[in-house]
Structures are given as structure tokens and as C-alpha cells.
Design an enzyme around this catalytic site. Structure first.
Site, PDB file in Angstrom:
ATOM      1  CE1 TYR A  49      30.022  38.464  38.897  1.00  0.00           C
ATOM      2  CE2 TYR A  49      32.405  38.451  39.126  1.00  0.00           C
ATOM      3  CZ  TYR A  49      31.157  38.566  39.690  1.00  0.00           C
ATOM      4  OH  TYR A  49      31.029  38.818  41.028  1.00  0.00           O
ATOM      5  CG  HIS A 107      27.605  34.203  42.613  1.00  0.00           C
ATOM      6  ND1 HIS A 107      28.050  34.448  41.339  1.00  0.00           N
ATOM      7  CD2 HIS A 107      27.587  35.406  43.219  1.00  0.00           C
ATOM      8  CE1 HIS A 107      28.300  35.742  41.193  1.00  0.00           C
ATOM      9  NE2 HIS A 107      28.008  36.341  42.320  1.00  0.00           N
ATOM     10  CG  LEU A 189      34.174  52.177  46.177  1.00  0.00           C
ATOM     11  CD1 LEU A 189      34.763  52.732  44.888  1.00  0.00           C
ATOM     12  CD2 LEU A 189      34.844  52.824  47.386  1.00  0.00           C
ATOM     13  CB  ILE A 227      36.981  42.325  45.597  1.00  0.00           C
ATOM     14  CG1 ILE A 227      35.570  42.034  46.165  1.00  0.00           C
ATOM     15  CG2 ILE A 227      37.957  41.255  46.039  1.00  0.00           C
ATOM     16  CD1 ILE A 227      34.922  40.800  45.584  1.00  0.00           C
ATOM     17  CB  SER A 230      39.057  50.354  38.461  1.00  0.00           C
ATOM     18  OG  SER A 230      39.306  51.390  37.516  1.00  0.00           O
ATOM     19  CG  ASN A 239      40.064  51.390  43.396  1.00  0.00           C
ATOM     20  OD1 ASN A 239      39.727  52.505  43.780  1.00  0.00           O
ATOM     21  ND2 ASN A 239      39.392  50.719  42.481  1.00  0.00           N
TER      22      ASN A 239
END
Length: 272
Positions: A49, A107, A189, A227, A230, A239
Site C-alpha cells: 500500500y 498477502h 461493500l 475492514i 474511508s 462504518n
């Protein structure tokens, strides 16, 4: 009130946390600080990330004690193998600026590389040394999990997988239950693809909650850790606001029928 899920190594983790995927490095410290202030106690990061330094900055800028915060990061695909995985852990610890990780994950299995068992052995060592408290995997499928346990005798504490109403992963979740592995949902989501579904809209109207809150509540009632992400304080708070209502059995069944085996991310059997 936040629920904690027991892990198979005697530790536990908050059922609801927040993820740092696609959070820009220059915003990460703020997001971490605001998330902790809102009440989150689980932060999900990853080396790939590119924001582990911001994660660490956020941890140092809060009044919340380190031992109250569950910090996860992940070994990326180019660090598979025993020595490379150990280096990856060292680098993550240094970038974040912590003495230990609460959880370190592989990962992706990268089956074409065929080094995930060797990588797993390195994580087992790191746990024995106390540098990592719990170890798990992400995006592993049934054959990968069965091979890990068969060759090392050590089951991951969790498997973080893509999971949302359009990809419910019922068979894999059932395997996790049999193996004592917590299911943790990423992209929970589903990029909003189910927000307009009648089942979700009906539950939202009945409860007075948003479609996103309905879907996150669905994850919690399945027993999954989750997880969502936002970058806005208001989004982080929304959330987290999942504990004052419940979905009915009919709601759960109707949302389950949305499953279409539809991925938004890569196929774990092919991705490397």
C-alpha cells in the site's frame, strides 16, 4: 459495542476495523488518528500500500495505548521465500516504527511461485520470536490452506478474502470454520454493486440505515471480521455505527441470494 473474535492461537482481534488500501501516504496518519479517535482498534495495512510510514505516524500521534491497537500488515508477492519474508517483516516493523506486529499475513498465495509454504515457515519463526503475535494469510483458497496445515501443522489465525454480497464465499467460509480460521472480509461493500438491490434497500428502509451499513452488518452477523475503508471522518464514523440494529433472518437470506461469484479483484489461483 465492539465484539472481539477469538483466534486459534489464544489471541483475539476486534471484529470491525478499517483498512488503508488506496489511502494516500500523505493522508494516512490523519486517517489512522481519526479512526482511533472514532473508536476503531484494528488497522489493516500492507507493505504494497506504500503507506506504512503514515500508519506508524498515526499510531504515534494518538493517545490510545499501543497494546489496545491491533496492527496488521502483509508480506507482498516479491518477498515470498524464507529469507525474503523475514526481511519483509523487518522492513515493515522499521517503516511502521513498532516493536511487534499484532498480525502478519501472506498477502497472496502466488501458487505459480510455489513458495508460500516456505514463506509460512518464516512467519511461524517470527511468531516464536515474539516479533509477530499472530500470523495469517490473505486470498488463500482451500488447497493452499490445506497444504499449509498439512506440511507445517500450523493453521493461520485468519484468511482475509474478497467477500461481499456478490461474492459470498460460503464454501470457503465453511472450510474456515472447520479449520478454526477467522474469515476477514476485504472489499466488503463490493464497490457498491449491491447498494441498489431490493434486499439491501428493504433492510435499509426498515432499519433507517444506509445500504453500506446494512451490508457491513451482514458481514458481522455472518461472523466475519470486516475492514471497510474511508478517508473521511464522517465515513469512518458511519462504518462504525453498526451495533444498534440487527438484520432479520429474512434479511440475511435475501442478501445471501445476491451471490453471483462475482469478483472485483484478481483470481487468487492465477494472481502473482
Amino acid at each position: 459495542m465492539q465484539t472481539r473474535l477469538a483466534l486459534n492461537d489464544g489471541q483475539s482481534l476486534p471484529q470491525l476495523g478499517f483498512g488503508l488500501w488506496q489511502v494516500p501516504q500523505d493522508q494516512t496518519a490523519r486517517v489512522v488518528r481519526e479512526g482511533l479517535a472514532a473508536g476503531y482498534r484494528l488497522i489493516d495495512g500492507a507493505a504494497i500500500y506504500g503507506n506504512e510510514a503514515g500508519l506508524g505516524e498515526g499510531l504515534r500521534s494518538t493517545d490510545v495505548a499501543r497494546d489496545e491497537i491491533f496492527v496488521t500488515t502483509k508480506v507482498w508477492n516479491d518477498h515470498h521465500g524464507h529469507d525474503a519474508a523475514r526481511r519483509a517483516a523487518d522492513e515493515s516493523l522499521k517503516r511502521i516504527g513498532v516493536d511487534y506486529l499484532d498480525c502478519l499475513l501472506i498477502h497472496w498465495p502466488c501458487p505459480d511461485h510455489d513458495r508460500y509454504v516456505e514463506t509460512w515457515r518464516a512467519l511461524i519463526e517470527l511468531r516464536a520470536e515474539g516479533r509477530v503475535r499472530s500470523i495469517g494469510v490473505s486470498n488463500f483458497m482451500a488447497p493452499h490452506l490445506e497444504r499449509l496445515v498439512g506440511e507445517t501443522g500450523v493453521a493461520p489465525v485468519l484468511n482475509q478474502i474478497e467477500l461481499h454480497p456478490r461474492l459470498a464465499q460460503a464454501d470457503l467460509r465453511a472450510l474456515h470454520r472447520r479449520m478454526g480460521i477467522v474469515t476477514q472480509s476485504w472489499t466488503p461493500l463490493g464497490q457498491g454493486r449491491s447498494f441498489d438491490a431490493p434486499a439491501v434497500q428493504a433492510a435499509a428502509a426498515r432499519t433507517g440505515k444506509t445500504p453500506a451499513q446494512v451490508i457491513l452488518r451482514w458481514h458481522l452477523q455472518l461472523g466475519c471480521a470486516v475492514i471497510p475503508r474511508s478517508t473521511r471522518a464522517a465515513g469512518l464514523a458511519e462504518n462504525l455505527d453498526l451495533f444498534g440494529f440487527a438484520l432479520t433472518d429474512d434479511d440475511m437470506a435475501a442478501i445471501a441470494r445476491l451471490d453471483a461469484a462475482e469478483r472485483t479483484g484478481p483470481d487468487p489461483l492465477l494472481f502473482s
